[in-house]
Write an enzyme that holds these catalytic residues in place. Structure first.
Site, PDB file in Angstrom:
ATOM      1  N   CYS A 121       0.840  -1.231  -0.005  1.00 59.52           N
ATOM      2  CA  CYS A 121       0.186  -0.076  -0.212  1.00 59.52           C
ATOM      3  C   CYS A 121       0.802   1.433   0.210  1.00 59.52           C
ATOM      4  O   CYS A 121       1.050   1.953   1.101  1.00 59.52           O
ATOM      5  CB  CYS A 121      -1.059   0.064   1.188  1.00 59.52           C
ATOM      6  SG  CYS A 121      -1.976   1.208   0.851  1.00 59.52           S
ATOM      7  N   CYS A 165      -5.974   1.789  -4.076  1.00 62.81           N
ATOM      8  CA  CYS A 165      -6.298   1.984  -2.754  1.00 62.81           C
ATOM      9  C   CYS A 165      -7.055   3.369  -2.619  1.00 62.81           C
ATOM     10  O   CYS A 165      -6.631   4.283  -3.327  1.00 62.81           O
ATOM     11  CB  CYS A 165      -4.805   2.051  -1.837  1.00 62.81           C
ATOM     12  SG  CYS A 165      -4.088   3.577  -1.769  1.00 62.81           S
TER      13      CYS A 165
END
Ligand SMILES: Cc1cc2nc3c(=O)[nH]c(=O)nc-3n(C[C@H](O)[C@H](O)[C@H](O)COP(=O)(O)OP(=O)(O)OC[C@H]3O[C@@H](n4cnc5c(N)ncnc54)[C@H](O)[C@@H]3O)c2cc1C
Lengths: 444, 116
Positions: free
Chosen positions: A207, A388
């Site tokens: 991420c 994300c």
């Protein structure tokens, strides 16, 4: 009026009405199970071992247990509590409590799958076997490597995991309690002001949006508290960009500019002195040491040692430095061991270290593994899908989704991926966790 | 997301309600029983019950529209695009319709019979 004179619904007899109500209720409860993406069963006596029971491992166990009839499926992982890691940012941003991201792994473990509660200490792909840290040898016909990655806090001089929450140090990555400690540290910074330093290391990290989210959330909380003027925020980028996808980089750079966050390029955190609250960066002009009041540390990341030390790791090329798993970036099949596949963060591929990537990879890996079992060529392909919700404030986010080429590939054409708004935030807050659980159960 | 199959939202919604599934099933069972009671008692006031259920649905929808942003830890000020308002309206509408439908059997029983 119905035939018997009752007004039980226009034109419906009582019996018909009751029958329809029953069918509707059953349908509503059972509808999801009628649509099963991984239902067509292939008969096989193959022995499949899945290394790791995180997002990728559980998604594979769920899918393969329904796709394969007669296979012996074993998953190996000592971890009993599952962490919903995308929730860490919400904990560190003061939105969620830590217990919202923990679930017993058994809740996701599909029936009929054997779970060995140990870690793999050795991969022996030439012998088609793995050895656990408890000395058990497990043989396989097919192996799926899903061990995720490790956080190398120790690679930063003076830094260790236990410092999170002390001496003005935060780090969202290490776990739910560490994320909560990061929130406490951020709050102290909001109270006291000073210099806040953020950034990310070079190399593959999971991420890659999280370091940016932490920066923007700190800015948000300072503004909410009316104390933005008392703090200076610096983002130390490891190269010449804030994000690896051009349009997102441009947008974030613009956003940082308008919010007074100063980017410092080609700055890599190399040492921390917690007692003196200094952070030292490796820069093209030599070392630069800064006094900090809040330091958000993002550690370098690498595959777990048993992967790195095995023949499964890349032996040459850009992913060999840390020994990431050598898979074909499209089929997810190992490039040298055709009975081995990889899923998730452990893969040595250009993008794809998010749970959303696991969602896109799972049908590819499962589909290709089944084809290989059937003696056919793997034809399913992963396009690098990575995503994300880039949280820009509590209440707003941008749903950034892209592929290997860095093209933005929005799932929802009605949402501007570069415009912060409430809908992506609402998705992050309300819908991402259920979507994640559905991935682990092999349903989407 | 990412080449999301067409049926994916169904599973996401299912997972969303999984923690409260036993309660939801209980409500559906009670509703089914109430419908059976209404049907067996004869001559239920279907039109009146429908009207009351619609009003309940509308009230719930309005409350949902006002409360949903706060439920996500956001404020109404965080809604900045047309899509934000469209989605809020749809979510509120969906909540209102669901509550209206779930309330209907109870309202039907409480409305009594046309002849009685
Ligand atoms: C702070 C943060 C924010 C994030 N935000 C998002 C986001 O917004 N959106 C998104 O899509 N993704 C996000 N992610 C990333 C996402 O959580 C990961 O990419 C995803 O969990 C990867 O799944 P995985 O199965 O590869 O690894 P993991 O889920 O980490 O699982 C790996 C498993 O392997 C096990 N294991 C390790 N070594 C061994 C061994 N030797 N033997 C056996 N088992 C082993 C571990 O115990 C673990 O259970 C975020 C992650 C973090 C930390």
């Amino acid at each position: 009026m119905a035939d018997n004179g009752y007004e039980t619904g226009r034109g419906l007899s009582r019996r018909r009405f009751l029958k329809l109500a029953g069918v509707a209720a059953m349908g509503a409860a059972g509808a999801p199970w009628l649509i099963d993406p991984a239902r067509a069963q292939v008969r096989t006596s193959a022995r499949v071992v899945i290394a790791g029971a995180g997002a990728g491992g559980l998604a594979m166990a769920s899918r393969l247990s329904r796709l394969l009839d007669g296979a012996r499926i074993t998953i190996v992982d000592s971890r009993e509590i599952h962490w919903y890691q995308p929730g860490f940012t919400l904990i560190a941003g003061g939105v969620w409590a830590p217990d919202r991201v923990t679930t017993p792994n058994s809740a996701f473990m599909p029936g009929g799958v054997e779970w060995i509660k140990a870690d793999i200490a050795e991969f022996d792909p030439d012998g088609n076997r793995v050895v656990t840290d408890q000395g058990q040898t497990v043989r396989y016909d097919y192996l799926v490597v899903a061990t995720g990655l490790e956080l190398d806090y120790g690679d930063i001089e003076g830094m260790e995991r236990s410092l999170i929450g002390q001496h003005g140090i935060g780090s969202v990555y290490a776990g739910p309690q560490h994320a909560a400690a990061t929130w406490a540290t951020m709050q102290a910074f909001v109270e006291g002001g000073g210099l806040g330093i953020f950034g990310r290391p070079p190399g593959g990290i999971k991420c890659a949006g999280a370091p940016l989210k932490m920066t923007l959330l700190t800015d948000y909380h300072l503004r909410e508290a009316g104390r933005r003027g008392r703090a200076e925020l610096i983002y130390a980028a490891h190269n010449d960009a804030l994000f690896g996808v051009a349009p997102v980089n441009e947008r974030v750079t613009e956003m940082f500019g308008s919010r007074g966050i100063e980017p410092q390029y080609s700055h890599v955190l190399k040492a921390v002195d917690p007692g003196r609250r200094t952070a030292t960066f490796d820069t093209p002009d030599g070392d630069a040491t800064l006094d900090y009041d809040f330091l958000h540390v993002v550690p370098p990341m690498s595959p777990p040692d048993p992967v790195t030390n095995s023949a499964l790791a890349w032996q040459e090329g850009p992913f060999s430095d840390k020994g990431w798993l050598e898979v074909d970036q499209y089929t997810m099949r190992h490039r040298r061991y055709p009975n081995v596949f990889g899923i998730g963060d452990v893969n040595g591929i250009p993008k794809g270290k998010t749970a959303a990537s696991v969602k896109a990879q799972a049908p590819v890996v499962a589909g290709n593994l089944v084809r290989v079992i059937e003696d056919r060529e793997p034809t399913h392909r992963y396009n690098g899908y990575t995503s994300c919700p880039l949280v820009t404030a509590v209440g707003q986010a941008m749903l950034v989704e892209f592929d290997y080429e860095g093209n933005l590939i929005p799932s929802f054409p009605f949402l501007d991926p570069l415009e912060p708004s409430w809908v992506p935030w609402m998705m992050e807050e309300l819908m991402l966790r259920p979507a994640y659980d559905a991935v682990l159960r092999g349903r989407i | 997301m990412g080449n999301m199959p067409i049926y994916a939202p169904l599973f996401v919604i299912f997972e969303m309600f999984r923690p409260v599934l036993p309660w939801l099933v209980a409500v559906v069972v009670i509703d089914a029983l109430l419908l059976a009671v209404a049907a067996l008692r004869g001559a239920p006031r279907g039109r009146r019950a429908t009207g009351v259920s619609i009003v309940i649905g509308i009230v719930v929808a309005v409350i949902a529209a006002l409360r949903l942003p706060a439920f996500t830890h956001a404020g109404l000020g965080d809604l900045v695009t047309v899509m934000d308002f469209v989605m809020l309206a749809l979510a509120a509408l969906g909540t209102g319709v669901a509550v209206g439908i779930l309330a209907f059997p109870l309202v039907l029983v409480l409305s009594g019979t046309r002849r009685g």
